[in-house]
Design an enzyme around this catalytic site. Structure first.
Site, PDB file in Angstrom:
ATOM      1  CE  LYS A  41      -4.433   1.035   0.235  1.00  0.00           C
ATOM      2  NZ  LYS A  41      -5.605   0.218  -0.159  1.00  0.00           N
TER       3      LYS A  41
ATOM      4  CG  ASP B 144      -7.376   3.277  -0.716  1.00  0.00           C
ATOM      5  OD1 ASP B 144      -7.887   2.148  -0.696  1.00  0.00           O
ATOM      6  OD2 ASP B 144      -7.414   4.038   0.272  1.00  0.00           O
TER       7      ASP B 144
END
Ligand code: NDP
Ligand code: 2IT
Length: 450
Positions: free
Chosen positions: A130, A170
């Site tokens: 991430k 995201d």
């Protein structure tokens, strides 16, 4: 999760907390996994001796870098960028990029850790990672967004690649930002390769990727209802958020004949007792995706009630779909949801329920799919985008949607197979944790001590 004191669990968590001081979101995500995995591996001496869970909680590496960009007034601005490369035992690091002022190393570590289990559940060869920045896209011009994305990618490009690490979107990162980042990568590396997913369909993006997370969240709920011989049509649904995941969650719910009574943003919630219509949703999509407006404007725009500063969890509903952000359902919200008639939850956002809320849902026998299972449709279609890029092909909407449906059904079945308690109830948290862990653990064991 058992309330009985588990000495091994306490010992393990004390170590995690000591090694990662102050990183509360990361501690929370690890604890949620460890409560199921520590008992699961209690008698597996090999897994314990090889320190598999300890190794999984230690990222392979974290890069953190300065991002310098110039705003429209000519001011030099400074942000921090990160990429957490958590685990690549079963495939290249894969996971989104978040641009939001609340981004910290702890938030990205929790997201990267969860991503490892989620990606394993998809059945595709994807490791977990991430990234992101504390950059706040709100109120920035298109040019400022472009300059920031280019500056961010200039540094990130050194650490990623189609077989190394494949980022995606995201919170705060959608098709536009992926376009700017892909363009900059291509300029720097001088190769056209599938280094990001969520790309435009003109340059290697997959059909259905924008819809995939929200659709998948609903497919998971459908599968859970089917397990109880129920269906979606007519169910009253509370949805939070009004971004990518929330929008396509609502679109699919409406298609299946459910009644959606709420959406929200960080300012508050809109409530429409008669149900949000398809036209209302199009109005909200235009508000959020084109005009960059606030959900409060929907009061006038679609004739909804606006509940300033409120989350949707005080509203009467049968099904809940948290699709905004972490820890958006706290203990009081969980109690209120149960009181108002909520029977099942499918998590679109990552880790939207606090540990106290999860416990309340468990005691209330609420059917509850954790984010790592319920929102895996997004990364699954990202995996399919990588396959299409490798094949230099592009599949139809129908093909991709069929893959997505099958993957979500399979994730549901993995949860049932690994999470069914002796009384027949399915603990979807336990099922997802164990199934996600097993595949990664077996790969790590095969590699030995590395
Ligand atoms: P978007 O940026 O498109 O939308 C985010 C939405 O959540 C907005 O409505 C935003 O409101 C709200 N929100 C964000 N932060 C907060 C906060 N701190 N408090 C209250 N509301 C907040 O993001 P996505 O829809 O892509 O992501 C939503 C969630 O889904 C995240 O948890 C993300 O990690 C998860 N997710 C996303 C996937 C994807 O493919 N995009 C895949 C899997 C999970 P506002 O406009 O006011 O900021
Ligand atoms: O949390 C997530 O799974 C995502 N933001 C999507 C990741 C991806 O690589 O598509």
């Amino acid at each position: 999760m058992s309330m009985i004191k588990d000495i091994e669990l306490d010992h393990f968590m004390n170590g995690v907390i000591r090694r990662n001081p102050g990183e509360t979101e990361f501690h929370q995500a690890v604890q949620e996994v460890a409560v199921d995995i520590i008992p699961h591996i209690r008698h597996n001496e090999t897994v314990k001796k090889m320190r598999i869970l300890e190794r999984m909680t230690e990222p392979d590496r974290i890069v953190s870098f300065r991002v310098i960009w110039e705003d429209d007034k000519g001011n030099i601005r400074v942000n921090r960028g990160y990429r957490v490369q958590q685990n690549n035992a079963i495939g290249p690091y894969k996971g989104g990029i978040r641009f939001h002022p609340t981004v910290t190393q702890s938030v990205l570590k929790f997201l990267a850790f969860e991503q490892v289990f989620k990606n394993s559940l998809t059945g595709l060869p994807l490791g977990g990672g991430k990234g992101g920045s504390d950059f706040n896209p709100k109120g920035k011009s298109d040019r400022e967004i472009m300059r920031f994305c280019q500056a961010f990618m200039t540094e990130l490009s050194k650490y990623i690649g189609p077989n190394t690490d494949v980022p995606a979107g995201d919170i705060g990162v959608g098709g536009r930002e992926v376009g700017y980042m892909f363009g900059q990568y291509k300029r720097l590396i001088d190769r056209f390769e599938g280094v990001l997913t969520g790309k435009g369909v003109e340059f290697g993006g997959s059909k259905i990727r924008p819809e995939a997370t929200g659709y998948g969240v609903v497919y998971m709920m459908q599968a859970m209802l089917k397990q109880k011989s129920q269906e979606m049509a007519g169910k009253v649904c509370a949805v939070s958020g009004s971004g990518n995941v929330a929008q396509y969650c609502v679109e699919k719910l409406l298609e299946l004949g459910a009644k959606v009574v709420s959406m929200s943003d960080s300012g508050g919630t809109i409530y429409k007792e008669t149900g949000i219509s398809k036209d209302d949703l199009l109005w909200i999509m235009n508000l959020k995706n084109v005009r960059g407006g606030r959900i409060s404007e929907a009061e006038a725009g679609i004739g909804a009630e606006y509940l300033e500063g409120k989350r949707p969890w005080q509203i009467e509903c049968e099904l809940a779909f948290p699709c905004a952000t972490q820890n958006e359902i706290e203990a009081d919200d969980a109690k209120s949801l149960i009181k108002k008639g909520c029977k099942a939850i499918s998590e679109g956002a990552n880790m939207p329920s606090t540990p106290a809320a999860i416990e309340i849902f468990r005691e209330g026998k609420i059917v509850h799919a954790p984010s790592k299972a319920a929102n895996a449709g997004g990364v699954a279609v990202s995996g399919l985008e990588m396959s299409q890029n490798s094949l230099r092909m592009s599949w139809s909407r129908e093909d991709v949607d069929n893959h997505l449906r099958n993957i979500m059904a399979d994730i549901h079945d993995q949860c049932v197979a690994n999470g069914t308690n002796s009384n027949g109830d399915v603990d979807y948290f336990k099922g997802a944790n164990i199934a996600g862990f097993e595949k990664v653990s077996r790969a790590m064991l095969a590699y030995g001590a590395i």
